[in-house]
Design a protein around this motif. Structure first.
Motif, short mmCIF file in Angstrom:
data_model
loop_
_atom_site.label_atom_id
_atom_site.label_comp_id
_atom_site.label_asym_id
_atom_site.label_seq_id
_atom_site.Cartn_x
_atom_site.Cartn_y
_atom_site.Cartn_z
N LEU A 107 -126.94 -26.42 15.81
CA LEU A 107 -127.79 -26.51 17.04
C LEU A 107 -126.85 -25.98 18.43
O LEU A 107 -125.70 -27.13 18.45
CB LEU A 107 -128.11 -28.16 17.29
CG LEU A 107 -128.95 -28.52 18.29
CD1 LEU A 107 -130.55 -28.11 17.74
CD2 LEU A 107 -128.90 -30.31 18.65
N ASP A 239 -132.63 -23.55 19.49
CA ASP A 239 -132.71 -24.64 20.05
C ASP A 239 -133.03 -25.94 19.85
O ASP A 239 -133.20 -26.98 19.93
CB ASP A 239 -131.48 -24.21 20.66
CG ASP A 239 -130.16 -23.92 20.16
OD1 ASP A 239 -129.95 -24.37 18.40
OD2 ASP A 239 -129.18 -23.26 20.54
N LEU A 242 -134.97 -27.00 17.00
CA LEU A 242 -134.44 -27.53 16.39
C LEU A 242 -133.85 -29.03 16.53
O LEU A 242 -134.15 -29.48 15.17
CB LEU A 242 -132.95 -26.36 16.07
CG LEU A 242 -132.21 -26.54 14.87
CD1 LEU A 242 -132.51 -26.94 13.15
CD2 LEU A 242 -131.01 -25.54 15.16
N ILE A 282 -129.64 -26.94 7.94
CA ILE A 282 -130.90 -26.17 7.52
C ILE A 282 -130.33 -25.68 6.23
O ILE A 282 -129.25 -24.43 5.73
CB ILE A 282 -131.33 -24.98 8.52
CG1 ILE A 282 -131.87 -25.71 9.72
CG2 ILE A 282 -132.28 -24.09 8.00
CD1 ILE A 282 -132.61 -25.13 10.64
N TYR A 287 -134.64 -27.45 5.38
CA TYR A 287 -133.99 -28.28 5.54
C TYR A 287 -133.63 -29.39 4.69
O TYR A 287 -134.28 -30.20 3.92
CB TYR A 287 -134.25 -29.55 7.21
CG TYR A 287 -134.64 -29.33 8.54
CD1 TYR A 287 -134.26 -29.44 9.19
CD2 TYR A 287 -136.50 -28.68 8.58
CE1 TYR A 287 -134.62 -28.79 10.72
CE2 TYR A 287 -136.42 -27.36 10.22
CZ TYR A 287 -136.10 -28.08 10.67
OH TYR A 287 -136.35 -27.36 12.21
#
Length: 348
Positions: A107, A239, A242, A282, A287
């Motif tokens: 991230l 982001d 995410l 990821i 995921y």
């Protein structure tokens, strides 16, 4: 409960209840509103365990970079000695360096990559109308060359020097000669990226002086150390999405672990299985929760990087685009002789 200022804040008892109103608007802003510190638990495990018991914390979500991953690993290893750590522990990797194992994207790394690319574009644009010029730019990332490599691909860099791919003075010499050749053929601007810890001796200033000296009469050189400009800016849509998805999946996982590891007779939480302390990442576009104990073997703790990094396969492509003599082999691109003979009877 929100723990402010990382491990130090936990020990100091800087823990406050958080409601929806406290996190409104966080998705559109960068930075860490809870505050971060790069300190590790170390010898203070007993103090941390007592704080967890004092505030009756039953599950722990750690959002951080390599130190966050390492702290969670130390908590997991301390379960035998301290019962307070026998709770579900989840790590969401959040660092611009993208140097945490168990995930292909951390991230914040996409936002930093966008910032670096935009800054490089501005720097090159500033040379329009001037004589031939080469820019030497230093990026962040510690020992991880993700930012330098991907920004080099996106910005059309002529070279990107990183720690993971060793280079010598001969390599630097070849790149300088190659740059001189391109300039003599009519190219007006050059871009060289260097990761901040690519080499102890061949630092950014050395490379700048090398290009400046060798380019006399043909091109000039300028040096830029981007520094903390890479850490600013608004989060990219990638982001933002995410972060939202990872948070939702992490909470869902924590609730599931609490249900499965709570003893009915005493209501005590007893998480002793290694799979109750995981990192959410990821992996191949999916995921995936990976046990922290399993990730330990995949980590280079001295340089704070994973032992295997997917983006290193893009390095030959960077050299091809810079017109170097190189080849790019995509994964699964070539078949063995036996397989080729099966599909092509004329082969051989």
């Amino acid at each position: 409960m929100g723990i402010h200022d990382g491990i130090d804040g936990l020990i100091a008892g800087n823990i406050k209840e958080m409601k929806w109103s406290d996190v409104t608007g966080w998705v559109s802003t960068g930075g860490a509103h809870l505050g971060t510190k790069r300190t590790l638990p170390g010898h203070r495990m007993g103090l941390i365990a007592s704080r967890l018991q004092e505030f009756k914390i039953q599950a722990l979500l750690i959002i951080g970079g390599f130190e966050g991953y390492q702290a969670a690993l130390q908590f997991t290893e301390g379960r035998d000695e301290h019962e307070a750590f026998r709770i579900p522990i989840m790590v969401i990797p959040s660092t611009i360096s993208n140097n945490v194992p168990g995930t292909e994207f951390s991230l914040g790394c996409d936002t930093a990559l966008n910032e670096i690319t935009e800054i490089c574009d501005r720097i090159r644009q500033s040379a329009q109308g001037t004589k031939r010029r080469v820019f030497i730019i230093e990026t962040m990332g510690g020992y991880c060359g993700y930012l330098a490599t991907l920004a080099g691909l996106a910005g059309g860099a002529d070279a990107a020097y990183i720690y993971e791919e060793k280079f010598t003075i001969k390599d630097l010499q070849m790149d300088v000669y190659h740059m001189a050749t391109k300039m003599s053929e009519g190219v007006q601007r050059g871009l060289i990226l260097r990761n901040e810890k690519a080499s102890d001796n061949y630092n950014t200033d050395f490379i700048y002086r090398l290009y400046a000296e060798e380019g006399k009469g043909l091109f000039s050189a300028r040096m830029n150390v981007l520094g903390h400009m890479q850490q600013g800016g608004s989060p990219t849509p990638f982001d933002r999405n995410l972060g939202t998805k990872m948070a939702a999946k992490a909470v869902d996982w924590l609730v599931c672990q609490l249900k499965n590891n709570t003893e009915l007779d005493s209501s005590e939480i007893q998480c002793t299985d290694p799979n109750t302390a995981c990192l959410l990442g990821i992996v191949k576009r999916q995921y995936q929760c990976t046990s922290l104990m399993a990730l330990k073997a995949q980590t280079n703790f001295d340089q704070r990087i994973p032992k295997e990094q997917w983006w290193l396969k893009l390095r030959p492509l960077l050299r091809i685009l810079a017109k170097h003599d190189s080849t790019y082999e995509e994964e699964g691109m070539y078949m063995s002789i036996e397989d080729r003979a099966l599909v092509d009877p004329l082969y051989g």
